[in-house]
Design an enzyme around this catalytic site. Sequence first.
Site, short mmCIF file in Angstrom:
data_model
loop_
_atom_site.label_atom_id
_atom_site.label_comp_id
_atom_site.label_asym_id
_atom_site.label_seq_id
_atom_site.Cartn_x
_atom_site.Cartn_y
_atom_site.Cartn_z
N HIS A 193 42.73 3.11 -7.30
CA HIS A 193 42.22 4.33 -7.93
C HIS A 193 43.23 4.81 -8.97
O HIS A 193 44.41 4.93 -8.70
CB HIS A 193 42.01 5.40 -6.87
CG HIS A 193 41.04 6.47 -7.28
ND1 HIS A 193 41.19 7.22 -8.42
CD2 HIS A 193 39.90 6.90 -6.68
CE1 HIS A 193 40.19 8.08 -8.51
NE2 HIS A 193 39.39 7.91 -7.47
N GLU A 285 33.14 4.17 -4.60
CA GLU A 285 33.94 3.74 -5.75
C GLU A 285 34.07 2.23 -5.80
O GLU A 285 34.07 1.63 -6.87
CB GLU A 285 35.30 4.41 -5.70
CG GLU A 285 35.23 5.90 -6.03
CD GLU A 285 36.55 6.59 -5.82
OE1 GLU A 285 37.17 6.36 -4.78
OE2 GLU A 285 36.95 7.35 -6.70
N TYR A 583 37.00 -37.48 10.93
CA TYR A 583 36.48 -38.46 9.98
C TYR A 583 37.64 -39.10 9.23
O TYR A 583 38.70 -38.50 9.04
CB TYR A 583 35.48 -37.83 9.01
CG TYR A 583 36.06 -36.83 8.04
CD1 TYR A 583 36.42 -37.20 6.73
CD2 TYR A 583 36.24 -35.49 8.41
CE1 TYR A 583 36.93 -36.29 5.84
CE2 TYR A 583 36.75 -34.57 7.52
CZ TYR A 583 37.09 -34.96 6.24
OH TYR A 583 37.60 -34.05 5.35
N HIS A 606 41.72 -27.71 -4.56
CA HIS A 606 41.23 -28.04 -3.22
C HIS A 606 41.83 -27.11 -2.18
O HIS A 606 41.15 -26.62 -1.27
CB HIS A 606 41.59 -29.49 -2.91
CG HIS A 606 40.97 -30.02 -1.66
ND1 HIS A 606 41.47 -29.73 -0.41
CD2 HIS A 606 39.91 -30.84 -1.47
CE1 HIS A 606 40.73 -30.35 0.49
NE2 HIS A 606 39.78 -31.02 -0.12
#
Length: 683
Positions: A193, A285, A583, A606
């Site tokens: 702000h 806001e 995997y 990445h």
Amino acid sequence: MTANPYAAPTDPLAPYSAVLVVSFGGPRSPEEVMPFLRRVSHGRIPEERLADVARHYDRFGGVSPINDATDVFVNAIGNELRRHGVRVPVLLGNRNGTPFLEEALTDMHAHGVRRVLAVVTSAYASYSGCRQYREEIATALAHAGITDMQVDKVPPFNEAPGFIRANAEALMQAFMRIPPTPLEATRVVFVTHSIPDSMQDASGAGQPGTDYISQHKAVCERVAGQVRQVFGNMPQWDLAYCSRSGRPSDPWLEPDIIDHLRSLPEQGVQSVVVAPIGFVADHMEVVNDLDYEAAEAAKESGLAFTRAATAGTHSAFIADLAGLILSQAAAARGEGGNLTSWPAPCVAGCCRRYPDAQDIPAVSGGDVESVAAGADVVDAEPGGVDFVPSGSASAVDRPGPEAVELETPPSPYNPLTKETPMSDHSSADSVIEGPRDDEVPAGSYTAPTDPRDTPVIPEEVNASSKWAMYSVFRVATALPAEDDERRRLVEGSDEWAGQSGVDTRGWYDLSGLRANADLLVWWVSDDPAVLQDAYHRFRASGLGRHLEPVWSNVGVHRPAEFNKSHLPSCFAGIAPRRWAAFYPFIRSKEWYLLPAADRSRMLREHGIVGAASSDVKASTLAAFALGDYEWILALEGDDLARIVDVMKDLRYVEARRYVDVDTPFFTGERVSPVVWADRQMRA
């Protein structure tokens, strides 16, 4: 509220008999919008102008988003305090909406509460974020005629590690929502702000480095540091301001977020992440100024745009805030000190509206007694010049918990006008070092915060031998039908394999996720020969004779090329999670012939995408010459859907172009051997 039976000297919050969360407040129905705006503007803005402003609430159904956010915030603090044995109530009092501050104080007083600890929904020290709340509590007490209630206040909490962590994790999550962009073309804009220059001059505790701007710069640097620590890099960042109000001729902190966004394309920026570190919750806001106006300005400027979440009720933030509350109570009992560098109560003269402002009664301060103010406070109202609305920049356009709705006298100082307003607020790290040379969606080692995990010393892990074996089987013949026999079979086989000295990280039920596999066993050891011995033992065991091998591979931890402090989760003290996906993958031949700078850049992208998902833990091990693959990767998480999300998100990065093989996948739930066996085919 019923009579308070919790004001016991044994309560962890003694001597306080209530916690009062003090917020700005907002309309809870369309009928409350105009009365709310009249109250905030103190009758200084024409009705037709207020009617224009009221239309901002139409897109929210006439209800301010601050209400739900604050209600959830209050409940979160109450729940966290109850975990520590606190029984005193946690209540809400708003300056400009129901439940009103005076009503909350009156109700507490009627039920015997005489000492209260206030928590304001502002993390930073300034007049509008601290002293004004203290003044309005004193005024509310005086209006109510309460002279025997003491209200203390928790000091500003922007230093809290949980507040930093909440904002850092929100920023990393936001990176996932912008398209893949080179790091040098990505910008982070921290937003808070704006306040008048004169209020900035008077902000803080009167010591160097405690003013409003310095507080925010320190938070920006710490948030950026955490992001950099997680995956080894961080885009350049700036600090900008929103919600300016008052007369156009009065100087306020700049640059304005809209103006700053429009200046970014000429600097080569393509994507921007706006991080509202100046706000605790998503209120008007944040939602209006950033999600609508800033987003539109970015779109018009050709920028990809996203906004990070506020700290909200992030568990680490709420835990730290509860710790500050308990610390304040201990200090009040003479048993300890505060957990922040901010004094409590506030020092004399801190956070005035402007440097020469005359103090009015305020609670919890060194210059005014921390008790109810006298009756002469009733008519006291901060003086100043008449409010002059400035187009859509009026303070009541964007009411929120840190809104500066009171006009400010002209500053006696002549603020320095800078040719490059961002020069004092920009990160110098425009060139970022890249992360490791693998596909890990997490980066540099950081000490764990989850109680399940334990810290390690990265240098010791890198200097040691760390191996893992992933062995997949299918059930070839049915297991015994009798429960005890089946249990003895499975437990005996697991124990026999364990006598090799191997550590079993988990048994994973693959059934249904693959048609040709039922079990994956993940073993780890400092010696590959131990892994082989465990495999032989398992195959020769009673259970092993019911199984057929489907797939088995070994990997070893090698220090990463670009980021030596990256560690696989399985060797970084991270406890196993409920779900895991395993995997292999093979890079293309072209990948290894690319310049190191290109590989670093792509892995940096990445890492930004992957590290935003800190709840998913990754273990990437080298498998060169150990089988048919180059790397073996395991992703672990408590929520299987989050593993799916991470894998999908990582499909959108440039490094994906240089992957030739990344199957098969073996995914399953981590279960005990007995539970796994009970789920299988029986004779």
